[in-house]
Design a protein around this motif. Structure first.
Motif, PDB file in Angstrom:
ATOM      1  N   PHE A 159      -3.727   0.206  -2.803  1.00 34.56           N
ATOM      2  CA  PHE A 159      -2.823  -0.933  -2.942  1.00 34.56           C
ATOM      3  C   PHE A 159      -2.315  -1.039  -4.377  1.00 34.56           C
ATOM      4  O   PHE A 159      -2.912  -0.497  -5.301  1.00 34.56           O
ATOM      5  CB  PHE A 159      -3.560  -2.226  -2.557  1.00 34.56           C
ATOM      6  N   ASP A 160      -1.222  -1.775  -4.554  1.00 34.01           N
ATOM      7  CA  ASP A 160      -0.721  -2.057  -5.893  1.00 34.01           C
ATOM      8  C   ASP A 160      -1.846  -2.702  -6.700  1.00 34.01           C
ATOM      9  O   ASP A 160      -2.654  -3.463  -6.167  1.00 34.01           O
ATOM     10  CB  ASP A 160       0.455  -3.028  -5.844  1.00 34.01           C
ATOM     11  N   ALA A 165       1.015   1.243  -5.633  1.00 36.01           N
ATOM     12  CA  ALA A 165      -0.093   1.854  -4.893  1.00 36.01           C
ATOM     13  C   ALA A 165      -0.059   3.376  -5.037  1.00 36.01           C
ATOM     14  O   ALA A 165      -1.111   4.005  -5.176  1.00 36.01           O
ATOM     15  CB  ALA A 165      -0.030   1.447  -3.426  1.00 36.01           C
ATOM     16  N   GLN A 166       1.118   3.966  -5.042  1.00 39.84           N
ATOM     17  CA  GLN A 166       1.206   5.425  -5.178  1.00 39.84           C
ATOM     18  C   GLN A 166       0.723   5.876  -6.557  1.00 39.84           C
ATOM     19  O   GLN A 166       0.040   6.892  -6.667  1.00 39.84           O
ATOM     20  CB  GLN A 166       2.629   5.921  -4.913  1.00 39.84           C
ATOM     21  N   ARG A 200       0.839  -1.195   0.000  1.00 38.32           N
ATOM     22  CA  ARG A 200       0.000   0.000   0.000  1.00 38.32           C
ATOM     23  C   ARG A 200       0.877   1.248   0.000  1.00 38.32           C
ATOM     24  O   ARG A 200       2.080   1.175   0.159  1.00 38.32           O
ATOM     25  CB  ARG A 200      -0.925   0.011   1.210  1.00 38.32           C
ATOM     26  N   ASN A 201       0.236   2.383  -0.158  1.00 38.01           N
ATOM     27  CA  ASN A 201       0.940   3.661  -0.096  1.00 38.01           C
ATOM     28  C   ASN A 201       0.501   4.402   1.161  1.00 38.01           C
ATOM     29  O   ASN A 201      -0.312   3.910   1.943  1.00 38.01           O
ATOM     30  CB  ASN A 201       0.654   4.506  -1.349  1.00 38.01           C
ATOM     31  N   ASN A 202       1.012   5.599   1.314  1.00 39.79           N
ATOM     32  CA  ASN A 202       0.565   6.545   2.333  1.00 39.79           C
ATOM     33  C   ASN A 202       0.537   5.944   3.745  1.00 39.79           C
ATOM     34  O   ASN A 202      -0.517   5.895   4.384  1.00 39.79           O
ATOM     35  CB  ASN A 202      -0.833   7.055   1.938  1.00 39.79           C
ATOM     36  N   PRO A 203       1.697   5.525   4.263  1.00 37.44           N
ATOM     37  CA  PRO A 203       1.722   4.888   5.579  1.00 37.44           C
ATOM     38  C   PRO A 203       1.237   5.784   6.730  1.00 37.44           C
ATOM     39  O   PRO A 203       0.886   5.289   7.788  1.00 37.44           O
ATOM     40  CB  PRO A 203       3.181   4.485   5.775  1.00 37.44           C
TER      41      PRO A 203
END
Length: 185
Positions: free
Chosen positions: A145-146, A157-158, A26-29
């Motif tokens: 998510f990817d 994901a980004q 995923r992105n944006n932790p």
């Protein structure tokens, strides 16, 4: 740009299952921290908070009813007086009564956060915009998510997040950061 006194914060699918490893990278932790910041602000200002809970129709879903993944995450448990909308498809407006309850309460500005940017967040924001709500999507309080595209090309994901926000910006919603929202209030 103004944040109305009755602007509703809509938290999409903040359920335990969203952290399941099978969903992939995923992105944006920091998204959960930004969601928590906004939720605390909304509660402190007495604005309406709406929790959207996905109840999947698919037994292999992380949101299948009667299993722990469907439950709200501890940090996002609804408080007394906060609304809960249960949905069976990505769009929180589809067959839920959300639009009617917002109209009845005189709410016409929606601040949307949650997951997944390219799925439930985007579909809910598109409908909100089409219905005439002033819709803001908080880019750093969402994640995804990817995902492979239709032709099989993998995207991070980004990249998926950025494309989804690009789909929404200026046509269905205003894409904004948490810091910007807290500044305008």
């Amino acid at each position: 740009m103004e944040l109305k006194a009755n602007a509703a914060l809509i938290l999409i699918d903040q359920q335990k299952g969203i952290h399941h490893q099978r969903l992939g990278p995923r992105n944006n932790p920091q998204a959960e921290e930004r969601i928590a910041d906004l939720l605390a602000h909304w509660r402190s200002t007495g604005r309406p908070v709406i929790h959207v809970q996905h109840l999947s129709r698919s037994p292999d879903s992380v949101f299948w009813p009667q299993q722990p993944g469907v439950e709200f995450q501890e940090r996002c448990l609804p408080l007394p007086g906060e609304s809960v909308v249960q949905k069976h498809v990505p769009d929180a407006f589809c067959s839920t009564g959300l639009e009617a309850s917002l109209r009845e309460a005189g709410i016409d500005q929606l601040i949307i956060v949650g997951v997944a940017t390219h799925n439930s967040v985007e579909s809910t924001a598109r409908t909100a915009g089409n219905l005439g709500f002033a819709t803001w999507v908080v880019e750093d309080a969402c994640f995804t998510f990817d995902k492979a595209d239709f032709f099989g090309k993998a995207h991070s994901a980004q990249e998926v997040h950025a494309m989804s926000l690009g789909n929404l910006q200026d046509e269905y919603a205003t894409v904004i950061s948490t810091a910007k929202i807290l500044q305008v209030d």
